[in-house]
Design a protein around this motif. Structure first.
Motif, PDB file in Angstrom:
ATOM      1  N   LEU A 102      61.869 -44.134  19.249  1.00  0.00           N
ATOM      2  CA  LEU A 102      62.593 -45.072  18.392  1.00  0.00           C
ATOM      3  C   LEU A 102      61.754 -46.260  17.942  1.00  0.00           C
ATOM      4  CD1 LEU A 102      66.140 -45.161  20.045  1.00  0.00           C
ATOM      5  CD2 LEU A 102      65.531 -44.260  17.799  1.00  0.00           C
ATOM      6  N   ILE A 103      60.536 -46.374  18.447  1.00  0.00           N
ATOM      7  CA  ILE A 103      59.661 -47.457  17.997  1.00  0.00           C
ATOM      8  C   ILE A 103      59.091 -47.102  16.629  1.00  0.00           C
ATOM      9  CG2 ILE A 103      57.452 -48.610  18.432  1.00  0.00           C
ATOM     10  CD1 ILE A 103      58.110 -48.576  21.383  1.00  0.00           C
ATOM     11  N   PRO A 104      59.241 -47.987  15.637  1.00  0.00           N
ATOM     12  CA  PRO A 104      58.762 -47.670  14.283  1.00  0.00           C
ATOM     13  C   PRO A 104      57.277 -47.342  14.274  1.00  0.00           C
ATOM     14  CG  PRO A 104      60.128 -49.658  14.272  1.00  0.00           C
ATOM     15  CD  PRO A 104      59.880 -49.309  15.703  1.00  0.00           C
ATOM     16  N   LYS A 105      56.915 -46.331  13.509  1.00  0.00           N
ATOM     17  CA  LYS A 105      55.514 -45.908  13.391  1.00  0.00           C
ATOM     18  C   LYS A 105      55.007 -46.377  12.032  1.00  0.00           C
ATOM     19  CE  LYS A 105      56.690 -41.968  16.259  1.00  0.00           C
ATOM     20  NZ  LYS A 105      58.054 -42.531  16.453  1.00  0.00           N
ATOM     21  N   ARG A 106      54.374 -47.564  12.037  1.00  0.00           N
ATOM     22  CA  ARG A 106      53.890 -48.160  10.794  1.00  0.00           C
ATOM     23  C   ARG A 106      52.498 -48.734  11.004  1.00  0.00           C
ATOM     24  NH1 ARG A 106      59.051 -51.371  10.584  1.00  0.00           N
ATOM     25  NH2 ARG A 106      57.680 -53.177  10.826  1.00  0.00           N
ATOM     26  N   GLU A 107      51.800 -48.956   9.913  1.00  0.00           N
ATOM     27  CA  GLU A 107      50.442 -49.483   9.980  1.00  0.00           C
ATOM     28  C   GLU A 107      50.406 -50.896  10.545  1.00  0.00           C
ATOM     29  OE1 GLU A 107      47.405 -48.182   9.295  1.00  0.00           O
ATOM     30  OE2 GLU A 107      48.410 -46.246   9.150  1.00  0.00           O
ATOM     31  N   ASP A 108      51.491 -51.646  10.382  1.00  0.00           N
ATOM     32  CA  ASP A 108      51.486 -53.041  10.824  1.00  0.00           C
ATOM     33  C   ASP A 108      51.908 -53.203  12.284  1.00  0.00           C
ATOM     34  OD1 ASP A 108      54.130 -52.259  10.164  1.00  0.00           O
ATOM     35  OD2 ASP A 108      54.739 -54.359   9.955  1.00  0.00           O
ATOM     36  N   ILE A 109      52.175 -52.080  12.969  1.00  0.00           N
ATOM     37  CA  ILE A 109      52.643 -52.132  14.356  1.00  0.00           C
ATOM     38  C   ILE A 109      51.657 -51.417  15.266  1.00  0.00           C
ATOM     39  CG2 ILE A 109      54.437 -51.339  15.967  1.00  0.00           C
ATOM     40  CD1 ILE A 109      56.479 -51.702  13.780  1.00  0.00           C
ATOM     41  N   GLU A 110      51.296 -52.059  16.370  1.00  0.00           N
ATOM     42  CA  GLU A 110      50.507 -51.394  17.400  1.00  0.00           C
ATOM     43  C   GLU A 110      51.321 -51.348  18.691  1.00  0.00           C
ATOM     44  OE1 GLU A 110      46.951 -53.264  18.802  1.00  0.00           O
ATOM     45  OE2 GLU A 110      47.877 -55.245  18.996  1.00  0.00           O
ATOM     46  N   LEU A 111      51.048 -50.347  19.490  1.00  0.00           N
ATOM     47  CA  LEU A 111      51.736 -50.140  20.761  1.00  0.00           C
ATOM     48  C   LEU A 111      50.720 -50.232  21.895  1.00  0.00           C
ATOM     49  CD1 LEU A 111      54.271 -49.283  22.376  1.00  0.00           C
ATOM     50  CD2 LEU A 111      53.661 -46.905  21.875  1.00  0.00           C
ATOM     51  N   ILE A 112      50.997 -51.108  22.861  1.00  0.00           N
ATOM     52  CA  ILE A 112      50.114 -51.302  24.011  1.00  0.00           C
ATOM     53  C   ILE A 112      50.898 -51.024  25.293  1.00  0.00           C
ATOM     54  CG2 ILE A 112      48.664 -52.927  25.282  1.00  0.00           C
ATOM     55  CD1 ILE A 112      48.310 -54.484  22.670  1.00  0.00           C
ATOM     56  N   VAL A 113      50.364 -50.150  26.128  1.00  0.00           N
ATOM     57  CA  VAL A 113      50.978 -49.842  27.413  1.00  0.00           C
ATOM     58  C   VAL A 113      50.028 -50.273  28.516  1.00  0.00           C
ATOM     59  CG1 VAL A 113      51.682 -47.967  28.960  1.00  0.00           C
ATOM     60  CG2 VAL A 113      52.433 -47.958  26.572  1.00  0.00           C
ATOM     61  N   ILE A 114      50.510 -51.135  29.407  1.00  0.00           N
ATOM     62  CA  ILE A 114      49.738 -51.553  30.581  1.00  0.00           C
ATOM     63  C   ILE A 114      50.302 -50.786  31.767  1.00  0.00           C
ATOM     64  CG2 ILE A 114      48.956 -53.479  31.993  1.00  0.00           C
ATOM     65  CD1 ILE A 114      48.070 -53.791  29.151  1.00  0.00           C
ATOM     66  N   ASP A 115      49.575 -49.778  32.222  1.00  0.00           N
ATOM     67  CA  ASP A 115      50.123 -48.866  33.220  1.00  0.00           C
ATOM     68  C   ASP A 115      49.572 -49.139  34.614  1.00  0.00           C
ATOM     69  OD1 ASP A 115      51.698 -46.416  33.851  1.00  0.00           O
ATOM     70  OD2 ASP A 115      49.715 -45.754  34.521  1.00  0.00           O
ATOM     71  N   SER A 116      50.486 -49.281  35.568  1.00  0.00           N
ATOM     72  CA  SER A 116      50.116 -49.587  36.959  1.00  0.00           C
ATOM     73  C   SER A 116      49.899 -48.315  37.770  1.00  0.00           C
ATOM     74  CB  SER A 116      51.206 -50.444  37.608  1.00  0.00           C
ATOM     75  OG  SER A 116      51.400 -51.638  36.902  1.00  0.00           O
ATOM     76  N   SER A 117      48.889 -47.551  37.397  1.00  0.00           N
ATOM     77  CA  SER A 117      48.491 -46.363  38.165  1.00  0.00           C
ATOM     78  C   SER A 117      49.654 -45.401  38.399  1.00  0.00           C
ATOM     79  CB  SER A 117      47.894 -46.782  39.522  1.00  0.00           C
ATOM     80  OG  SER A 117      46.835 -47.671  39.347  1.00  0.00           O
ATOM     81  N   SER A 118      50.285 -44.966  37.350  1.00  0.00           N
ATOM     82  CA  SER A 118      51.412 -44.043  37.483  1.00  0.00           C
ATOM     83  C   SER A 118      50.988 -42.709  38.091  1.00  0.00           C
ATOM     84  CB  SER A 118      52.063 -43.796  36.122  1.00  0.00           C
ATOM     85  OG  SER A 118      52.789 -44.927  35.687  1.00  0.00           O
ATOM     86  N   ASP A 119      51.943 -42.074  38.762  1.00  0.00           N
ATOM     87  CA  ASP A 119      51.702 -40.774  39.394  1.00  0.00           C
ATOM     88  C   ASP A 119      52.252 -39.628  38.551  1.00  0.00           C
ATOM     89  OD1 ASP A 119      50.567 -42.025  41.656  1.00  0.00           O
ATOM     90  OD2 ASP A 119      52.564 -42.360  42.494  1.00  0.00           O
ATOM     91  N   ASP A 120      52.763 -39.937  37.364  1.00  0.00           N
ATOM     92  CA  ASP A 120      53.348 -38.897  36.516  1.00  0.00           C
ATOM     93  C   ASP A 120      52.611 -38.870  35.170  1.00  0.00           C
ATOM     94  OD1 ASP A 120      54.211 -41.169  35.262  1.00  0.00           O
ATOM     95  OD2 ASP A 120      56.358 -40.817  35.582  1.00  0.00           O
ATOM     96  N   LYS A 121      53.289 -38.463  34.117  1.00  0.00           N
ATOM     97  CA  LYS A 121      52.639 -38.306  32.812  1.00  0.00           C
ATOM     98  C   LYS A 121      52.862 -39.509  31.901  1.00  0.00           C
ATOM     99  CE  LYS A 121      52.860 -33.248  32.905  1.00  0.00           C
ATOM    100  NZ  LYS A 121      53.347 -32.035  32.207  1.00  0.00           N
ATOM    101  N   THR A 122      53.082 -40.674  32.484  1.00  0.00           N
ATOM    102  CA  THR A 122      53.315 -41.876  31.692  1.00  0.00           C
ATOM    103  C   THR A 122      52.213 -42.095  30.662  1.00  0.00           C
ATOM    104  OG1 THR A 122      54.580 -42.990  33.421  1.00  0.00           O
ATOM    105  CG2 THR A 122      53.531 -44.382  31.777  1.00  0.00           C
ATOM    106  N   ARG A 123      50.970 -42.077  31.086  1.00  0.00           N
ATOM    107  CA  ARG A 123      49.855 -42.377  30.183  1.00  0.00           C
ATOM    108  C   ARG A 123      49.705 -41.305  29.108  1.00  0.00           C
ATOM    109  NH1 ARG A 123      48.029 -43.879  35.165  1.00  0.00           N
ATOM    110  NH2 ARG A 123      46.776 -42.003  35.508  1.00  0.00           N
ATOM    111  N   GLU A 124      49.904 -40.047  29.485  1.00  0.00           N
ATOM    112  CA  GLU A 124      49.795 -38.966  28.505  1.00  0.00           C
ATOM    113  C   GLU A 124      50.848 -39.116  27.413  1.00  0.00           C
ATOM    114  OE1 GLU A 124      49.630 -38.754  31.709  1.00  0.00           O
ATOM    115  OE2 GLU A 124      48.252 -37.190  32.398  1.00  0.00           O
ATOM    116  N   ILE A 125      52.075 -39.446  27.808  1.00  0.00           N
ATOM    117  CA  ILE A 125      53.151 -39.624  26.823  1.00  0.00           C
ATOM    118  C   ILE A 125      52.845 -40.804  25.914  1.00  0.00           C
ATOM    119  CG2 ILE A 125      55.582 -40.274  26.568  1.00  0.00           C
ATOM    120  CD1 ILE A 125      56.136 -38.624  29.105  1.00  0.00           C
ATOM    121  N   ALA A 126      52.385 -41.912  26.502  1.00  0.00           N
ATOM    122  CA  ALA A 126      52.052 -43.098  25.707  1.00  0.00           C
ATOM    123  C   ALA A 126      50.968 -42.774  24.677  1.00  0.00           C
ATOM    124  CB  ALA A 126      51.607 -44.225  26.624  1.00  0.00           C
ATOM    125  N   LEU A 127      49.953 -42.037  25.087  1.00  0.00           N
ATOM    126  CA  LEU A 127      48.879 -41.670  24.167  1.00  0.00           C
ATOM    127  C   LEU A 127      49.391 -40.776  23.049  1.00  0.00           C
ATOM    128  CD1 LEU A 127      46.033 -41.033  26.774  1.00  0.00           C
ATOM    129  CD2 LEU A 127      46.081 -42.854  25.057  1.00  0.00           C
TER     130      LEU A 127
END
Length: 303
Positions: free
Chosen positions: A23-48
């Motif tokens: 649901l986060i808009p996908k536009r050129e003027d928006i960037e998405l930053i995830v600060i991940d605390s060493s997750s044990d699941d696929k958090t980082r893969e999904i964010a990427l």
């Protein structure tokens, strides 16, 4: 050049991000930053997968203020939107509605309306209705006498900041147990800025805290208020707001035909009150017990 940076601290957020990120808009003027605390699941893969810039930190390094400051340094946007992983955007306009309030040049911080999740129980639902009404408002120093501590109420579960302002005041405090949003909101108000509550900008976000969790969280709030006593000195003590909350909660239960839950309400609010008072006096409590009864136990590894 990015206009909006959306920042999400995460820990094992695979399930939540799968619902939030689409649901986060996908536009050129928006960037998405995830600060991940060493997750044990696929958090980082999904964010990427959703185009996020992912910064990995050690789980022990997470702090409510310091971790968000890492994202502040990474962000390119003029406006920084902070979310927690357990929110769900109401619709694709939620972010734009939140940022639109910056058209008022006096506004340094905006925060949106939090609605109860579909699985929210009665006490979690009421807490959202009490703190996030359906009417927008702009708060400034002139409201201090009327609103007291509510003048500097905000929530980093869904809030936005002018990057220029947040950078100039040194960002969030690097080491707080919680309350980094109130800390910066207090600075904004005292410097003559305004805080906008935008009821049109909505997310779903609530907690079904147990009595023990209510006690623990309010203990941590007491710790924060003890360590940052200048906020209470400037904006009054929170007890008056607490009594108002209890009275409103009982009225809500009566209106909903849930009078039988008033005794439970009394117990829950007593746990909050006792937890808060103990948190204010945490320096007089043995360090073992302080960590035992705190919700954010990792904070005490370095304090």
């Amino acid at each position: 050049m990015k206009t909006i940076s959306i920042i999400i601290p995460t820990l094992n957020g695979e399930q939540e991000l799968s619902s939030l990120l689409p649901l986060i808009p996908k536009r050129e003027d928006i960037e998405l930053i995830v600060i991940d605390s060493s997750s044990d699941d696929k958090t980082r893969e999904i964010a990427l997968t959703y185009g996020a810039k992912v910064v990995k930190i050690n789980r022990k390094e997470f702090n409510h203020g310091g971790t968000r400051n890492l994202a502040l340094k990474e962000a390119e946007g003029s406006y920084l939107v902070y979310l927690t992983q357990d929110v769900l955007l109401y619709d694709e306009s939620s972010i734009d509605n939140l940022v639109k309030a910056f058209e008022n040049e006096k506004v340094a911080i905006t925060y949106g309306r939090q609605l109860p999740h579909s699985n929210a129980k009665v006490f979690g639902s009421f807490a959202r209705l009490f703190n996030y009404p359906d009417k927008s408002s702009i708060k400034s120093l002139g409201d201090k006498e009327l609103l007291g501590l509510k003048t500097v109420f905000s929530s980093n579960s869904f809030a936005a900041y002018r990057k220029e302002f947040l950078t100039r005041v040194g960002g969030f405090p690097d080491n707080v147990i919680l309350g980094e949003d109130m800390f910066v909101a207090s600075k904004a108000i005292l410097e003559g800025y305004s805080i906008a509550y935008v009821s049109e900008a909505k997310v779903f976000h609530s907690h079904n805290y147990s009595i023990l969790e209510e006690f623990q969280r309010n203990f941590d709030i007491g710790v924060f208020h003890s360590k940052e006593s200048w906020i209470l000195n400037k904006f009054s003590q929170p007890e008056g707001e607490g009594f108002k909350f209890v009275k409103s909660e009982w009225q809500f239960l009566i209106q909903q035909g849930l009078v039988h839950l008033i005794p439970l309400s009394i117990v829950r609010n007593a746990a909050k009150f006792i937890g808060y008072k103990l948190g204010k006096k945490h320096k007089n409590i043995n360090a073992f017990w302080v960590k035992k009864i705190s919700m954010y136990k990792s904070y005490w590894n370095y304090n």
